[in-house]
Design an enzyme around this catalytic site. Structure first.
Site, PDB file in Angstrom:
ATOM      1  N   PHE A   1     -10.550  -0.941  -0.589  1.00  0.00           N
ATOM      2  CA  PHE A   1     -10.067   0.134   0.280  1.00  0.00           C
ATOM      3  C   PHE A   1      -9.937   1.486  -0.400  1.00  0.00           C
ATOM      4  O   PHE A   1      -9.538   2.455   0.226  1.00  0.00           O
ATOM      5  CB  PHE A   1      -8.766  -0.249   0.998  1.00  0.00           C
TER       6      PHE A   1
ATOM      7  N   ARG B   1      -2.051  -6.264 -10.196  1.00  0.00           N
ATOM      8  CA  ARG B   1      -1.110  -5.201  -9.848  1.00  0.00           C
ATOM      9  C   ARG B   1      -0.234  -4.800 -11.032  1.00  0.00           C
ATOM     10  O   ARG B   1       0.172  -3.663 -11.175  1.00  0.00           O
ATOM     11  CB  ARG B   1      -0.258  -5.736  -8.699  1.00  0.00           C
TER      12      ARG B   1
ATOM     13  N   ARG C   1      -3.368  -7.749  -5.153  1.00  0.00           N
ATOM     14  CA  ARG C   1      -3.949  -6.440  -5.419  1.00  0.00           C
ATOM     15  C   ARG C   1      -4.788  -6.498  -6.690  1.00  0.00           C
ATOM     16  O   ARG C   1      -4.424  -7.186  -7.646  1.00  0.00           O
ATOM     17  CB  ARG C   1      -2.788  -5.448  -5.604  1.00  0.00           C
TER      18      ARG C   1
ATOM     19  N   ARG D   1       5.242   5.282  -4.579  1.00  0.00           N
ATOM     20  CA  ARG D   1       5.495   4.699  -3.272  1.00  0.00           C
ATOM     21  C   ARG D   1       5.912   5.850  -2.372  1.00  0.00           C
ATOM     22  O   ARG D   1       7.095   6.130  -2.221  1.00  0.00           O
ATOM     23  CB  ARG D   1       6.616   3.656  -3.391  1.00  0.00           C
TER      24      ARG D   1
ATOM     25  N   GLU E   1      -7.774  -5.593  -2.427  1.00  0.00           N
ATOM     26  CA  GLU E   1      -6.919  -6.784  -2.308  1.00  0.00           C
ATOM     27  C   GLU E   1      -7.837  -7.991  -2.165  1.00  0.00           C
ATOM     28  O   GLU E   1      -8.756  -7.981  -1.337  1.00  0.00           O
ATOM     29  CB  GLU E   1      -6.042  -6.624  -1.056  1.00  0.00           C
TER      30      GLU E   1
ATOM     31  N   LYS F   1      -3.690  -5.013   6.791  1.00  0.00           N
ATOM     32  CA  LYS F   1      -2.949  -5.243   5.548  1.00  0.00           C
ATOM     33  C   LYS F   1      -3.172  -6.699   5.159  1.00  0.00           C
ATOM     34  O   LYS F   1      -2.671  -7.610   5.798  1.00  0.00           O
ATOM     35  CB  LYS F   1      -1.452  -4.960   5.719  1.00  0.00           C
TER      36      LYS F   1
HETATM   37  P1  AMP Z   1       3.934  -4.459  -0.235  1.00  0.00           P
HETATM   38  O1  AMP Z   1       3.484  -5.398  -1.325  1.00  0.00           O
HETATM   39  O2  AMP Z   1       4.602  -5.167   0.916  1.00  0.00           O
HETATM   40  O3  AMP Z   1       4.712  -3.283  -0.778  1.00  0.00           O
HETATM   41  O4  AMP Z   1       2.634  -3.808   0.445  1.00  0.00           O
HETATM   42  C1  AMP Z   1       1.717  -3.054  -0.256  1.00  0.00           C
HETATM   43  C2  AMP Z   1       0.585  -3.932  -0.708  1.00  0.00           C
HETATM   44  O5  AMP Z   1      -0.257  -4.302   0.381  1.00  0.00           O
HETATM   45  C3  AMP Z   1      -0.368  -3.248  -1.629  1.00  0.00           C
HETATM   46  O6  AMP Z   1       0.110  -3.208  -2.939  1.00  0.00           O
HETATM   47  C4  AMP Z   1      -1.617  -4.118  -1.518  1.00  0.00           C
HETATM   48  O7  AMP Z   1      -1.501  -5.181  -2.444  1.00  0.00           O
HETATM   49  C5  AMP Z   1      -1.509  -4.711  -0.135  1.00  0.00           C
HETATM   50  N1  AMP Z   1      -2.581  -4.300   0.795  1.00  0.00           N
HETATM   51  C6  AMP Z   1      -3.190  -5.138   1.663  1.00  0.00           C
HETATM   52  N2  AMP Z   1      -4.096  -4.510   2.406  1.00  0.00           N
HETATM   53  C7  AMP Z   1      -4.086  -3.207   2.015  1.00  0.00           C
HETATM   54  C8  AMP Z   1      -4.815  -2.048   2.431  1.00  0.00           C
HETATM   55  N3  AMP Z   1      -5.715  -2.086   3.412  1.00  0.00           N
HETATM   56  N4  AMP Z   1      -4.538  -0.889   1.799  1.00  0.00           N
HETATM   57  C9  AMP Z   1      -3.604  -0.838   0.803  1.00  0.00           C
HETATM   58  N5  AMP Z   1      -2.894  -1.899   0.384  1.00  0.00           N
HETATM   59  C10 AMP Z   1      -3.126  -3.080   0.979  1.00  0.00           C
END
Ligand code: AMP
Length: 547
Positions: free
Chosen positions: A334, A266, A251, A405, A295, A246
């Site tokens: 990805f 995003r 994004r 989500r 990302e 991650k």
């Molecule tokens: P969050 O912002 O904490 O809700 O986490 C989701 C975000 O992680 C996504 O919107 C992407 O921006 C980011 N992300 C980073 N690496 C990845 C990955 N390998 N696959 C999908 N999302 C990723």
């Protein structure tokens, strides 16, 4: 449709609290509209005149509006501001002011929904030095033909402060009911087209039209999102998942067709000109006619740098080339949503991944496919050791569901101790901070409202406080002693040590040791945390140890 009818409907919907009644009232109206009014109605009833993906913006702050209202009602600007601060809600205040207006030039023209849309389109097209004055002139024109109730909702639309609470779910069901089509198909079409206006017209044609929607380059779709979870929670009996690092960056969605490349954030804002280096890398690595998801991270000496570095680049309009030289940006791909005339979002992830690795010569995120908890945990620790945020677990057979989500993507990262909160007010500082705001009032989302949960006064640099003071000036809607209240727009990421029950805040909870981390300019206020999130974290933190 007459705009007065629209305004009356809004007033009626505001009083309805039940979901079924909202849907039924909406669907009756939708069924009665002409094909021309239908898309505009579906957009305006959500307070969003333009599809999210279009990049069109009104850019009307409260100060512009004050000026137009003062002119139309023949009052002083200060009187308008004073009334607004007493009433609290800008729409209601304008309604009151217009109803007290004594001029007789009222209602000479009957406004239609199409008139309002035309005015909004005009406003959104105005740019440059004279645009503020020109925008005021259009607003004056609209408001001087408006009845008080119409003025109320014109104001709410202009300020993007539409509180009647017609979410995507209610509108989807109302459209489905109006044209007797399956709500799942309406949802599907909206995921692909990202515009309820366009989708409503397809629904009018029938289910086949909804089913045959297609993705096309340069019409971005919302990003698929992830839920927080645990490795053991995802791994059921015999389940294997794809595990990826991650990355903690920003994004993006990248589109390429006929040699033209565009990159979107995003929030679906176009960032092509802010990221020429990344666009060039992707252009070189990808074939024509493609849409990919990824990302971008900032890297120095092989280690990822804080995501703020990337966001700063996204925002940059000047000296882009110099900024590009200073830090290396690396894209990580990805997912692939479209390639060579074919929409891929309904294919299982494992197939999309195979296509992605064939299509892209570089930058594809490494991946582990495994069903073993220890193996995934090792991968997770490798990710953390390499300076990444954690890992993502993705179900192999999952579709790409824009904007959702769901349970198909699960993020695993160290215990979250930050919340994304909406800035709804501030207090003047003291001592060396007397010229800026010294603390900020923060709110969570709760059933369509914003409910205060904390104040934050630590974690800011002087530079940040100055910037916040400047940028928030135009958002002030009310002043009360040392406090000012804002039209909600900014999201702060806030660290804290603990969530406590508290009678001091309406929501019943407060944060202990809140600390400012960053302005989340990549997040809309609709993406801020909710009162339920806070409650859930409180319950999790206070659960009995042996349970
Ligand atoms: P969050 O912002 O904490 O809700 O986490 C989701 C975000 O992680 C996504 O919107 C992407 O921006 C980011 N992300 C980073 N690496 C990845 C990955 N390998 N696959 C999908 N999302 C990723």
């Amino acid at each position: 449709m007459k705009f007065l009818e629209f305004a009356e409907l809004c007033a009626r919907l505001e009083k309805i609290s039940g979901r079924l009644e909202t849907i039924s009232v909406l669907s009756q109206t939708i069924a009665s509209l002409s094909k021309e009014d239908l898309p505009d109605f579906c957009r305006l009833i959500q307070g969003r005149p333009f599809p999210e993906w279009s990049g069109k913006k009104l850019g009307v702050g409260p100060n512009l509006l004050y000026e137009a209202v003062a002119y139309v009602t023949g009052r002083r600007r200060e009187d308008v501001i004073d009334r607004l601060s007493r009433v609290g809600d800008a729409g209601a205040a304008v309604e009151e002011l217009l109803s007290q207006k004594s001029q007789t030039s009222f209602f000479t023209v009957e406004l239609t929904l199409a008139d309002i849309m035309a005015g909004l389109v005009e406003i959104s097209g105005m740019e440059g030095g004279r645009s503020q004055r020109e925008k005021i002139r259009v607003i004056q024109r609209l408001l001087s033909s408006a009845s008080p109730l119409e003025g109320h909702y014109i104001t709410a639309i202009l300020l993007e402060d539409f509180r009647i609470g017609v979410g995507d779910g209610n509108l989807r069901d109302a459209i489905a009911q109006a044209f007797t089509v399956d709500p799942k198909l309406v949802e599907y079409a909206n995921q692909v087209r990202n515009d309820m206006g366009e989708v409503s017209v397809l629904a009018l044609s029938g289910e086949e039209a909804l089913r045959s929607v297609r993705l096309v380059p340069f019409h971005p779709v919302r990003m698929m999102l992830a839920r927080q979870g645990t490795i053991s929670g995802v791994l059921g009996e015999g389940v294997r998942v794809a595990v990826e690092y991650k990355y903690d960056g920003a994004r993006f969605q990248f589109h390429k067709q006929n040699g033209t490349c565009r990159m979107y954030s995003r929030r679906l804002e176009e960032v092509t000109s802010a990221m020429p280096d990344v666009v060039a890398l992707l252009d070189g690595a990808l074939p024509d006619d493609v849409i990919v998801d990824g990302e971008v991270i900032a890297v120095q000496d092989g280690r990822p740098m804080p995501f703020q570095m990337v966001l700063r680049r996204f925002r940059r309009k000047h000296n882009v080339a110099q900024a590009a030289d200073a830090i290396t940006m690396v894209p990580n791909l990805f997912d692939i949503l479209y390639y060579n005339q074919e929409m891929l979002i309904d294919r299982p992830f494992i197939e999309r991944r195979e296509i992605l690795t064939k299509v892209s010569s570089r930058y594809v995120t490494p991946q582990l496919v495994s069903g073993k908890e220890e193996e995934i945990e090792d991968y997770y620790h490798d990710a953390l050791d390499a300076g990444h945020e954690g890992v993502m677990l993705k179900l192999l057979d999952s579709r790409y569901t824009p904007g959702v989500r769901g349970k198909d993507w699960v993020k695993i990262k160290p215990e979250a101790d930050t919340l994304d909160l909406v800035v709804t007010g501030a207090e003047w500082g003291e001592g060396k901070r007397a010229q800026v705001f010294g603390s900020f009032l923060l709110s969570v989302r709760s059933n369509g409202r914003l409910v205060p949960i904390s104040r934050v006064a630590t974690g800011f640099s002087d530079e940040q406080l100055n910037w916040l003071f400047q940028t928030l000036q135009d958002d002030i809607i009310r002043k009360d002693g040392k406090m000012v209240y804002f039209e909600p727009r900014l999201v702060f990421e806030i660290g804290y040590s603990e969530i406590q029950k508290s009678p001091n805040y309406e929501g019943g909870y407060a944060l202990r040791f809140p600390r400012f981390i960053e302005v989340r300019e990549d997040k809309d206020i609709k993406e801020a945390n909710t009162a339920e999130d806070v409650e859930e974290r409180y319950i999790l933190a206070h659960r009995p140890v042996n349970n």
